[in-house]
Motif scaffolding. Structure first.
Motif, PDB file in Angstrom:
ATOM      1  N   ASP A  91     -33.566 106.547  63.700  1.00 43.63           N
ATOM      2  CA  ASP A  91     -33.951 106.824  62.321  1.00 43.63           C
ATOM      3  C   ASP A  91     -35.303 106.210  61.960  1.00 43.63           C
ATOM      4  N   SER A  92     -35.630 105.080  62.581  1.00 40.93           N
ATOM      5  CA  SER A  92     -36.866 104.390  62.193  1.00 40.93           C
ATOM      6  C   SER A  92     -38.085 104.897  62.951  1.00 40.93           C
ATOM      7  N   THR A  93     -37.906 105.763  63.932  1.00 43.57           N
ATOM      8  CA  THR A  93     -39.058 106.290  64.666  1.00 43.57           C
ATOM      9  C   THR A  93     -39.250 107.793  64.418  1.00 43.57           C
ATOM     10  N   PHE A  94     -38.286 108.606  64.780  1.00 48.69           N
ATOM     11  CA  PHE A  94     -38.434 110.061  64.633  1.00 48.69           C
ATOM     12  C   PHE A  94     -38.663 110.433  63.171  1.00 48.69           C
ATOM     13  N   ASN A  95     -37.804 109.958  62.293  1.00 47.80           N
ATOM     14  CA  ASN A  95     -37.909 110.335  60.882  1.00 47.80           C
ATOM     15  C   ASN A  95     -39.176 109.789  60.232  1.00 47.80           C
ATOM     16  N   ILE A  96     -39.524 108.550  60.565  1.00 44.27           N
ATOM     17  CA  ILE A  96     -40.728 107.956  59.971  1.00 44.27           C
ATOM     18  C   ILE A  96     -41.971 108.713  60.418  1.00 44.27           C
ATOM     19  N   PHE A  97     -42.019 109.054  61.706  1.00 48.24           N
ATOM     20  CA  PHE A  97     -43.188 109.770  62.238  1.00 48.24           C
ATOM     21  C   PHE A  97     -43.342 111.123  61.544  1.00 48.24           C
ATOM     22  N   LEU A  98     -42.241 111.848  61.381  1.00 46.75           N
ATOM     23  CA  LEU A  98     -42.299 113.158  60.717  1.00 46.75           C
ATOM     24  C   LEU A  98     -42.791 113.021  59.276  1.00 46.75           C
ATOM     25  N   LYS A  99     -42.252 112.063  58.555  1.00 47.89           N
ATOM     26  CA  LYS A  99     -42.647 111.870  57.151  1.00 47.89           C
ATOM     27  C   LYS A  99     -44.099 111.419  57.029  1.00 47.89           C
ATOM     28  N   LEU A 100     -44.554 110.605  58.001  1.00 46.78           N
ATOM     29  CA  LEU A 100     -45.900 110.030  57.924  1.00 46.78           C
ATOM     30  C   LEU A 100     -46.975 111.016  58.361  1.00 46.78           C
ATOM     31  N   LYS A 101     -46.737 111.721  59.474  1.00 49.66           N
ATOM     32  CA  LYS A 101     -47.788 112.549  60.066  1.00 49.66           C
ATOM     33  C   LYS A 101     -47.800 113.976  59.542  1.00 49.66           C
ATOM     34  N   TYR A 102     -46.638 114.549  59.244  1.00 47.74           N
ATOM     35  CA  TYR A 102     -46.572 115.977  58.941  1.00 47.74           C
ATOM     36  C   TYR A 102     -46.113 116.254  57.506  1.00 47.74           C
TER      37      TYR A 102
END
Length: 267
Positions: A91-102
């Motif tokens: 939850d702290s990597t995949f979801n954060i990356f999606l919210k931050l980058k895209y």
């Protein structure tokens, strides 16, 4: 705690509204609870396949208190720590990356009274909740199978939450460093070997001394040892050392994640 942070952190970094980030995550996932809960089943599959199935061939092993225990009782605490880690890291990597980058969710959040520390604490808290759900579900199955033999096991759930919080804090910080989806291969390259070699399935004594030292540096090893002590009732002073390891991860990871959010979103 919130009042203290408001006094010591830079103005604009923290508004005491991290709960708003948690509420948003709960609302977004309100129709996807089956997907959220699906993470409970992975460690259960390992427990039934290896702990109970393969355990019928292996026989008993020496527990933390020096007494023989079944292989299922030996493996289960390791899988409990691993389930807390996997839920938090996912939850702290995949979801954060999606919210931050895209999705650019955090740009919108920082246009509100929220600060970067609110965002970091909110996301770490949501990952903690997810890891806690996995750990609670796995503990319930352990109790139903008779794999918990000590009253100390009531502390296994808060210990699992501490393990999840440590991995979530570091995971959120790492997610801010990722450049593309291909970089997630690097995360799997770290998480999978740690899961396999951190004494999840066998004692550390099978390794040569120099590898034992390397394994003892891994965070999951400390989570597994802490869980084994609690579920077997062999709690010693070393349990405080294991807990301190994750407290340090929370502090360092939370500080780093806050700095990265501030640098990426406010400069």
């Amino acid at each position: 705690m919130a009042a203290l942070l408001l006094r010591v952190v830079p103005v604009g970094s923290y508004a005491g509204r991290a709960h708003a980030v948690v509420e948003r995550s709960a609302l977004v996932n309100r129709r996807n609870w089956l997907l959220v809960l699906s993470g409970v089943f992975e460690p259960l599959f390992y427990l039934f396949a290896l702990g109970i199935g393969f355990g019928g061939i292996v026989g008993d092993l020496t527990g933390p208190d020096g007494h023989p225990i079944s292989y299922a009782a030996y493996v289960a605490p390791g899988l409990l720590a691993a389930s807390a880690m996997n839920g938090a890291v996912h939850d702290s990597t995949f979801n954060i990356f999606l919210k931050l980058k895209y999705a650019k969710v955090y740009d919108a959040m920082l246009a509100t009274p929220l600060g970067p520390m609110d965002v970091a604490f909110g996301e770490i808290s949501w990952s903690l909740i997810r890891g806690g759900i996995y750990a609670a579900g796995f503990l319930a199955v352990m109790a139903a199978l008779g794999l918990i033999t000590s009253p100390w096991a009531v502390l296994a759930l808060p210990a699992a939450l501490l393990v999840a919080c440590g991995f979530a804090a570091v995971g959120v910080g790492v997610a801010t460093l990722l450049r593309s989806w291909q970089d997630f291969d690097l995360i799997l390259l770290v998480v999978m070997p740690m899961f396999l070699f951190s004494t999840t399935f066998y004692p550390i004594t099978v390794y040569p001394v120099y590898i034992q030292v390397a394994v003892q540096c891994l965070p999951l090893y400390h989570g597994i040892e802490l869980m084994r002590q609690l579920t077997a009732g062999a709690v010693g002073w070393s349990a405080l050392g294991h807990a301190a390891y994750f407290a340090a991860m929370v502090l360092v990871g939370g500080w780093f994640a806050t700095r990265r959010f501030g640098k990426l979103l406010l400069t």
